[in-house]
Design an enzyme around this catalytic site. Structure first.
Site, PDB file in Angstrom:
ATOM      1  N   ASP A 153      24.076  37.571  84.618  1.00  0.00           N
ATOM      2  CA  ASP A 153      24.771  36.942  83.489  1.00  0.00           C
ATOM      3  C   ASP A 153      26.049  36.289  83.998  1.00  0.00           C
ATOM      4  OD1 ASP A 153      25.360  37.966  80.104  1.00  0.00           O
ATOM      5  OD2 ASP A 153      26.457  36.471  81.263  1.00  0.00           O
ATOM      6  N   ILE A 154      26.176  35.014  83.765  1.00  0.00           N
ATOM      7  CA  ILE A 154      27.324  34.265  84.318  1.00  0.00           C
ATOM      8  C   ILE A 154      28.652  34.805  83.786  1.00  0.00           C
ATOM      9  CG2 ILE A 154      27.400  32.428  82.555  1.00  0.00           C
ATOM     10  CD1 ILE A 154      27.806  30.479  85.007  1.00  0.00           C
ATOM     11  N   VAL A 212      24.132  29.923  77.556  1.00  0.00           N
ATOM     12  CA  VAL A 212      25.376  30.185  78.309  1.00  0.00           C
ATOM     13  C   VAL A 212      26.581  30.030  77.384  1.00  0.00           C
ATOM     14  CG1 VAL A 212      26.854  29.268  80.143  1.00  0.00           C
ATOM     15  CG2 VAL A 212      24.400  29.439  80.507  1.00  0.00           C
ATOM     16  N   ASP A 213      26.556  28.953  76.586  1.00  0.00           N
ATOM     17  CA  ASP A 213      27.664  28.626  75.669  1.00  0.00           C
ATOM     18  C   ASP A 213      27.928  29.802  74.729  1.00  0.00           C
ATOM     19  OD1 ASP A 213      28.180  25.594  73.642  1.00  0.00           O
ATOM     20  OD2 ASP A 213      29.584  26.995  74.565  1.00  0.00           O
ATOM     21  N   SER A 241      21.513  22.283  81.864  1.00  0.00           N
ATOM     22  CA  SER A 241      20.458  21.495  81.202  1.00  0.00           C
ATOM     23  C   SER A 241      19.056  22.068  81.319  1.00  0.00           C
ATOM     24  CB  SER A 241      20.417  20.037  81.726  1.00  0.00           C
ATOM     25  OG  SER A 241      21.526  19.321  81.219  1.00  0.00           O
ATOM     26  N   VAL A 279      17.972  24.983  76.796  1.00  0.00           N
ATOM     27  CA  VAL A 279      17.751  24.238  75.541  1.00  0.00           C
ATOM     28  C   VAL A 279      17.539  22.747  75.816  1.00  0.00           C
ATOM     29  CG1 VAL A 279      18.982  23.446  73.460  1.00  0.00           C
ATOM     30  CG2 VAL A 279      18.999  25.857  74.073  1.00  0.00           C
TER      31      VAL A 279
HETATM   32  N1  APR Z   1      24.081  33.560  82.269  1.00  0.00           N
HETATM   33  C1  APR Z   1      23.483  32.719  83.160  1.00  0.00           C
HETATM   34  N2  APR Z   1      22.519  31.833  82.822  1.00  0.00           N
HETATM   35  C2  APR Z   1      22.145  31.806  81.519  1.00  0.00           C
HETATM   36  C3  APR Z   1      22.726  32.642  80.523  1.00  0.00           C
HETATM   37  C4  APR Z   1      23.739  33.546  80.953  1.00  0.00           C
HETATM   38  N3  APR Z   1      24.341  34.384  80.086  1.00  0.00           N
HETATM   39  N4  APR Z   1      22.137  32.346  79.319  1.00  0.00           N
HETATM   40  C5  APR Z   1      21.228  31.384  79.559  1.00  0.00           C
HETATM   41  N5  APR Z   1      21.216  31.050  80.876  1.00  0.00           N
HETATM   42  C6  APR Z   1      20.404  30.053  81.584  1.00  0.00           C
HETATM   43  C7  APR Z   1      19.193  29.546  80.870  1.00  0.00           C
HETATM   44  O1  APR Z   1      18.080  30.387  81.140  1.00  0.00           O
HETATM   45  C8  APR Z   1      19.018  28.176  81.532  1.00  0.00           C
HETATM   46  O2  APR Z   1      18.324  28.301  82.762  1.00  0.00           O
HETATM   47  O3  APR Z   1      21.255  28.911  81.740  1.00  0.00           O
HETATM   48  C9  APR Z   1      20.445  27.722  81.830  1.00  0.00           C
HETATM   49  C10 APR Z   1      21.016  26.689  80.847  1.00  0.00           C
HETATM   50  O4  APR Z   1      20.524  26.992  79.561  1.00  0.00           O
HETATM   51  P1  APR Z   1      21.375  26.706  78.212  1.00  0.00           P
HETATM   52  O5  APR Z   1      22.443  27.703  78.094  1.00  0.00           O
HETATM   53  O6  APR Z   1      20.374  26.579  77.117  1.00  0.00           O
HETATM   54  O7  APR Z   1      22.098  25.285  78.468  1.00  0.00           O
HETATM   55  P2  APR Z   1      21.521  23.810  78.436  1.00  0.00           P
HETATM   56  O8  APR Z   1      20.071  23.758  78.758  1.00  0.00           O
HETATM   57  O9  APR Z   1      22.488  23.028  79.274  1.00  0.00           O
HETATM   58  O10 APR Z   1      21.670  23.401  76.902  1.00  0.00           O
HETATM   59  C11 APR Z   1      22.969  23.243  76.360  1.00  0.00           C
HETATM   60  O11 APR Z   1      22.487  24.714  74.568  1.00  0.00           O
HETATM   61  O12 APR Z   1      23.600  26.643  74.091  1.00  0.00           O
HETATM   62  C12 APR Z   1      23.492  25.324  73.751  1.00  0.00           C
HETATM   63  O13 APR Z   1      25.680  24.712  73.010  1.00  0.00           O
HETATM   64  C13 APR Z   1      24.753  24.549  74.064  1.00  0.00           C
HETATM   65  O14 APR Z   1      23.995  22.602  72.892  1.00  0.00           O
HETATM   66  C14 APR Z   1      24.202  23.161  74.184  1.00  0.00           C
HETATM   67  C15 APR Z   1      22.862  23.380  74.865  1.00  0.00           C
END
Ligand code: APR
Length: 169
Positions: free
Chosen positions: A9-10, A32-33, A121, A124
Site C-alpha cells: 500500500d503506497i 490510490v486517491d 492510470s 480506474v
Molecule cells: N497503493 C498502491 N497502489 C494502489 C493502491 C494503494 N493503496 N490502490 C490502488 N492501487 C493501484 C491500482 O491497482 C492501479 O494499479 O494503483 C494503480 C492506479 O489505480 P487508480 O488508483 O485507480 O488510479 P488511476 O488508474 O490513475 O485512476 C485515477 O481513479 O481513484 C480515482 O480519483 C482518482 O479519478 C481518479 C482515477
C-alpha cells in the site's frame, strides 16, 4: 538513482514524497486517491481546495503535478498528478510519461530525495499494466532529477511481476 519495486500500500511508504494518482478536480476519488485522503486526513483536501481556489481554478491538467502536505502519512508531501485515461484510438503515452517527469520535477523543487510512485492510470483509468510499466520505468530512468530513491509501489503480485519484467528487461 536507485529504482526499487515494492508490493503493498503506497500510503505506508516511508519516503519524502508519495505520488497520488489523482483526477483533475483534486477533490479525491477511489483507488490510490481514496487511500491517500483516507489515511492522510483532511489537511490534504484542505490544501487541494486552496490550490483549486488559486493556481488551478480549472483543475489540475492531465500530465501535470502539484504538491501538498501529506497530513498524517509517514511521508512529508503528497505530489498529486493526473494520469490520462487509456484510449485505444489515441496515443496518450506522452501525457502518462509527463506525470512521472513532472512529479520528479516537483520533487526536486521540494528537495525530496525519495519518492514512491503508484502505477499511474493502470486502475480506474484503464491503462494496460505492461505498457504503463514500460512508460513509468523508461521515463524515470531517463529523468534529469536529484531524487536518489524511486520506489514503484504495486498493489498486487501481478502488477509487481509485470514491473519486475520491465525493470530487468
Ligand atoms: N497503493 C498502491 N497502489 C494502489 C493502491 C494503494 N493503496 N490502490 C490502488 N492501487 C493501484 C491500482 O491497482 C492501479 O494499479 O494503483 C494503480 C492506479 O489505480 P487508480 O488508483 O485507480 O488510479 P488511476 O488508474 O490513475 O485512476 C485515477 O481513479 O481513484 C480515482 O480519483 C482518482 O479519478 C481518479 C482515477
Amino acid at each position: 538513482m536507485e529504482i526499487t519495486l515494492v508490493q503493498g500500500d503506497i500510503t505506508e511508504q516511508p519516503v519524502d514524497a508519495i505520488v497520488n494518482a489523482a483526477n483533475s478536480s483534486l477533490m479525491g476519488g477511489g483507488g490510490v486517491d481514496g487511500a491517500i485522503h483516507r489515511r492522510g486526513g483532511p489537511e490534504i483536501l484542505e490544501e487541494c481546495r486552496k490550490l483549486r481556489a488559486s493556481a488551478y481554478r480549472e483543475g489540475l491538467p492531465t500530465g501535470q503535478a502539484v504538491a501538498t502536505t501529506a497530513g498524517r502519512l509517514a511521508a512529508r508531501w503528497v505530489i498529486h498528478t493526473v494520469g490520462p485515461v487509456y484510449s485505444k484510438s489515441e496515443d496518450r503515452s506522452a501525457l502518462l510519461a509527463s506525470c512521472y517527469r513532472e512529479s520528479l520535477r516537483v520533487a526536486d523543487e521540494l528537495e525530496a530525495r525519495s519518492v514512491a510512485f503508484p502505477a499511474i492510470s493502470t486502475g480506474v483509468y484503464g491503462w494496460p499494466m505492461d505498457d504503463g510499466a514500460r512508460i513509468a520505468i523508461e521515463t524515470v530512468r531517463h529523468a534529469d532529477t536529484s531524487v536518489e530513491d524511486v520506489r514503484f509501489v504495486l498493489f498486487d503480485s501481478a502488477a509487481h511481476a509485470v514491473f519486475e519484467a520491465r525493470l530487468s528487461g
